[in-house]
Design a protein around this motif. Sequence first.
Motif, PDB file in Angstrom:
ATOM      1  N   THR A   1       5.283  -5.841  -4.684  1.00 65.08           N
ATOM      2  CA  THR A   1       4.062  -6.529  -5.129  1.00 65.08           C
ATOM      3  C   THR A   1       4.313  -8.023  -5.306  1.00 65.08           C
ATOM      4  O   THR A   1       3.512  -8.863  -4.893  1.00 65.08           O
ATOM      5  CB  THR A   1       3.575  -5.908  -6.450  1.00 65.08           C
ATOM      6  OG1 THR A   1       3.346  -4.510  -6.258  1.00 65.08           O
ATOM      7  CG2 THR A   1       2.297  -6.582  -6.925  1.00 65.08           C
TER       8      THR A   1
ATOM      9  N   PRO B   1       2.927   1.365  -3.976  1.00 70.26           N
ATOM     10  CA  PRO B   1       2.057   0.629  -4.914  1.00 70.26           C
ATOM     11  C   PRO B   1       2.682   0.395  -6.288  1.00 70.26           C
ATOM     12  O   PRO B   1       2.224  -0.489  -7.018  1.00 70.26           O
ATOM     13  CB  PRO B   1       0.822   1.532  -5.019  1.00 70.26           C
ATOM     14  CG  PRO B   1       1.321   2.900  -4.657  1.00 70.26           C
ATOM     15  CD  PRO B   1       2.369   2.677  -3.616  1.00 70.26           C
TER      16      PRO B   1
ATOM     17  N   ASP C   1       0.838  -1.214   0.000  1.00 67.46           N
ATOM     18  CA  ASP C   1       0.000   0.000   0.000  1.00 67.46           C
ATOM     19  C   ASP C   1       0.866   1.254   0.000  1.00 67.46           C
ATOM     20  O   ASP C   1       0.535   2.257  -0.629  1.00 67.46           O
ATOM     21  CB  ASP C   1      -0.915   0.004   1.223  1.00 67.46           C
ATOM     22  CG  ASP C   1      -2.040  -1.024   1.101  1.00 67.46           C
ATOM     23  OD1 ASP C   1      -2.317  -1.460  -0.039  1.00 67.46           O
ATOM     24  OD2 ASP C   1      -2.616  -1.396   2.144  1.00 67.46           O
TER      25      ASP C   1
ATOM     26  N   ARG D   1      -2.883  -0.250 -12.067  1.00 67.17           N
ATOM     27  CA  ARG D   1      -2.248   0.972 -11.561  1.00 67.17           C
ATOM     28  C   ARG D   1      -1.051   1.361 -12.438  1.00 67.17           C
ATOM     29  O   ARG D   1      -0.864   2.531 -12.765  1.00 67.17           O
ATOM     30  CB  ARG D   1      -1.811   0.798 -10.113  1.00 67.17           C
ATOM     31  CG  ARG D   1      -1.283   2.079  -9.479  1.00 67.17           C
ATOM     32  CD  ARG D   1      -0.774   1.817  -8.075  1.00 67.17           C
ATOM     33  NE  ARG D   1      -1.844   1.561  -7.139  1.00 67.17           N
ATOM     34  CZ  ARG D   1      -2.469   2.495  -6.442  1.00 67.17           C
ATOM     35  NH1 ARG D   1      -2.131   3.763  -6.594  1.00 67.17           N
ATOM     36  NH2 ARG D   1      -3.424   2.182  -5.590  1.00 67.17           N
TER      37      ARG D   1
END
Length: 1003
Positions: A193, A187, A184, A219
Motif C-alpha cells: 500500500t 490488500p 488489490d 480495511r
Amino acid sequence: MSTRFGVLGTMEVRRNGVPVDVGHAMQRRVLAALLIDADRAVSCDALVDRVWGDSEPANGRRNLYGYVSRLRRALTADGTTITRERGGSYRLTVEPSTVDVHRFRDLSGRARKAGSDGQAQALWREALTLWRGSAFAGMDTPWFNAQRHLLDGERLAAQLELADVRLRLAQHDEMVSELAARADEHPLDERVTGQLILALYRCERQAEALEVYERARRRLADELGVDPGAALQRLYERILAGDPELTVPRSPAPPATTQQPARSGTAESQPMARQLVPRLLPADLPLFVGREYEVDEVLRLLGEERSSPVTLLVTGPAGVGKTAFAVRTGHLLASRFPDGQLYADLRGFGDEPAEPFTVLGTFLRALGIPGGTVPTELTGRIDLYRTLLAGRRMLVVLDNAADAGQVSDLLPSGVRCATVITSRTTVAELCGHRRPLDVLDAAAGLALLREMLGRERTDAECGSARSIVETCGGLPLAVWVAGARLAARPHWPLAKVARALADEQRKLDELAVGHIAVRASLELTYRQMTPASQHALRMISLLPGPTFAPWALAALLDVGLSEAEALLDDLVEVHLVQVESVNTTTIRYQLHDLVRLFGRERAEQGSAERDRRAALTRLLGASLHLAELAADALSVDFQGISQLDLASWRLAASEADQLVADPLTWFNDERQFLIDVAEQALEASEGVAPAAGLATTLTTLFQVGSHFDDWEKLQNRALEAAMHHGDLHSAAKVHRCLGELTTVLDRYPEAVDHFEQALKLAEGQGPTYRASATAGLAYVHRLLGRHSTAALLFEEAADLAERAGNVNCLVYATNGLGVIDLEQGRVEAAVVRFTKCLRVSQRAGYRPGEAQALRCLGQSRRAVGDHPAAADAYRQAAAISEGLGDRLSATHATCWLGDVLVRQGEHREGRRLLARSLWTYREFGNLWGEAATLYALAEAHLAVGRSGPARSRAEAAVRLWRQIGSSRWLAVGLDTLAEAHALAGDHTAAERARAEAEEVRKA
C-alpha cells in the motif's frame, strides 16, 4: 550439454532448451522434492511424506525405489546423479544454478548486496523472470503446499524489493498500474500500500494517494481491528504536510564540511560539529555466506520508518559470526542511514573492555567536534552525542558488548537512528529486537569452504569437505580457520585436515591460524564467568551426549534442581550452552562440540580425577533412579525386580516425581541420553552393576516405545560387560530381558537360549529372579506349540511369583495357562483364569495385565461365537494399551477386533482395522502379528466370497508361520488356505492343504 530444472511453475526439465520426459506425475513429484534440497540428503521418510503426505499407499516405499531408479536413467546423460546414502537417504547431486528456485534465491541474495540501485534492479528483474506461474503447480500434498506458500512469500518479497529500488530510481510513473494490481491482490500488506501511495503522490495524484490510504485504513480496522502501522501513518502525515523529500528519491548526503557557528556554554551550547558524515564501519567481508533470512529480517526491521529509535541485539556464541553479520548488514543499510555509520569494538570479553567515556570521545570527534572542545565529563559527552544525533538518520554499531552497562550511555535518542549491538551474552536488561545467530547448516558451511578454496578444489574432495564442516559443528570461525589453513597450503589435500579434525585430542589445536584460534575465543568468555559457572561448564563437558536436561547437571554437581537450572541460565546468558527444546515439564540444553572439547580440557586441568569420577557415578545413579520411577509408572514389565538399591544418587522425591509425571514423554525426551549414560559407564568398566541395572530398567520403556534396535544393542553391550567382569547377578537379569526382546522379535530359538541362560545364572538367587525368566521361557514354548512343557513352566513361574510377591509375573503366568486352555479347547477353564487375572490386575493397578486379560477374554468369547462381547473386550483392551503408549499391544487387540467385526458382517470397518494392523506389524517387524493379521484378512475375504485375495493372504500367513515355527497356527493357516482353494474350485490344492494341516497337528 546444459540441463535446466524448473519448479517455479509446472515441474519441467530442459536439456539444451528441449523438454526432457522425466516420467508420470508421481515420479515428477519425487524429482521436485529432491530438487528443493539439491546436493543435500533427504531421508526416505521425509521423501515419502513430501510425495504422498497422509495418502501413502501400502507399497509406497517400493514405488519410491522404482521412481528413483527411473529418474536416474532419465537424468544420467548430463551427469546428474541420485545416490542412496547411509540410513536410506537420497541425495540429488546437481549444480544449484541449474535449478530455478536456487538460482532465484542466489540472484535475490546478490541483489540485496548490490552496490548500486541499477545493479540491484537488473538482478531483481532477472530473478523474477524465472517464475512461470505458481511454484510446484499441480502438486498437492501438505509439504508441497507449504513450500508453495513459502516461495510465494519470497516472490512477493522480491517484487517489493524491486519496487523499492525502482521508486528510488524515479520510475514511479511506470509503476502505478503494477502497484495498484498488487495492492488489490494483497490488500492488507502495508508495504504494498505504501509503495502505491508514494508512486501516486510522485505522479502528482495526491487525492488518489490519500484515498488509497483511507481505503487501507478502513480495511485494516474492519478485518483486523487495528490501525495502520507507524511507517504507513508517517507516510500519510508527510503527504499531508507536503514533505519535499517525498517528491523525489532522497540521495545520500555528501560528506559536507559546512562549519556551524560556535556557541559557548554547556553541552547544548558546545561548539557544533562540522556536518561530517562518519563512515566508521570496518570493510565489508568478502567471505559471507548463509544468513539470507536473518539479513532480510534485519533489513526490513531497520529500513522501516519509526517513531522511536530502534535497537537490534545480535547475540550468539563465540565464533558464530556476529561481527561479520553486523558489518554486512551495516553496509547494506548505509543508503538508508545517509547521515553516517558509527562503529566501536567494545572488547567486552577482553582484558581491557572499552569504556563508554572513551568511545563517546571517538564518536564525537568522528562527528566533527574538535578534540579540544570534547566535554571532559561523561554526562557532557552523552548529552552532546545525543544532541548531535537527534535530527540525523544515523546507524550505530556497538560490537562485542559485555553487558547493558557498557552500551546504555552509547544509545542514541534520535527517532531516525538505529543501533545494532552484538554480544556473547543475551544482554537481558536491554529492550530491543533480538536476532540470535546459530551455527551454519551443512550447505552454508560447505559454501563458505568453496568461497575460500574454490569450487574445483572443494568439489574434488566433497566428502572431506563435508567432514570438515561437520566436525567444526557449523561454527563459522572454526570453518574459516580450517579453510584458511588449507588456502595457505594449496598442496594439502582436504582429507589431511578432515582426518586431523576427526581426532578429538587434536581438534582445538588444529583450529588455529596466525593469531586467530577457536580455543582463544572461547577462553575470553570463560575467564569472565563466575567460579561456579566455570565448574558447571567443566562438569557438563563430561556428559556423554549432545543434549541434556537440568537434572543431569544437578547430579554432576550434587546440588538441587533449582540451583542447576540457575547455573544453566548463566551459561545460556553467555551462549556457551544453547536451549535445544522446551516442553511443559523441562528445558533441554545443548553443548556445541567445540565448547565440549574446551570444557573437557578445563576439567582435566581444574578438576581432580576422583571428583570427575564421582560426578559421573552420581549421574548414573540419577539416571537409574528416574528410569525406574518411569518404568514403575507404566507397569508393563513382569520382571518385578527393583534396581533402586543400585542408584547411588537421587533427586529429591518431589523433583523426581514431577519430572516423570508423564513417563512416556519423559522417556521419549531422555531415551538417547539414558542410553549414552549407560554406555559411558559400561565403557569405563566402573560400576558395571548399576550400568547393567540401568540397561535392564530401560526394558519397559524400550518395549512400550518399540525401540527394539536400542534395546538389543544396549543390553548386548551390558551382557558382554557383566560376563567380562564376572557379574553373574547382572548377567542373569540381562539374559532375561534379551529373552523377552527376542520373543517379541519372533526369534524363538534365541529367546529359549536367553531364558535358559538366565535361569542357569540365577540358580540359588531365590524366586525373584527365577520367576520372570521361567514365565518368559514358558511363553516361548507355548508359541512353538509345546503346550505340555509350557504348562509346567507357567505353573512353576506362578508358584515362584507368588512366593516372591511379584503380582505382575503371577498375572502373566496365570494368563499363559489360560491361553493354553483356550488353544486346547477348554474355553470355560480359560475364562476362569482370565477373569482372575483381570481382577488381580485391577486391584494391583497393573494396567498392562488388565489389557492382556481383556484381550484374552475377547479371544474366549470369539471362540464360542459371541462376537459382540468379544468386540467389546477388544475395544477396552486397545484403549488401555493406547493410553499406556504401547502401540504393539494395542495393535494385538485391534487386529482381533477387525476379525470379529468381519464375522459380524461389518466388512468395511473390519478390513480397515486389519489393514491398519498389518501396516503396524510390518513397521515393527513383528512376524507373528503380521501372520495373524494376514490370516484374519484371508478369513474376511472368504466371508464375502473373494477366493483370490483370500488365497494370497492365507499363503502369506502360512509362509510366516512356517518361518516362525508355530505349529498350532500353521495348522490353522493351512485350514484357511484349504477353504480358499476350495472356493476357487481347486479341490486338489485344498485337499493337499488339509492333509498337511492334519500332519502338523499330529506331529
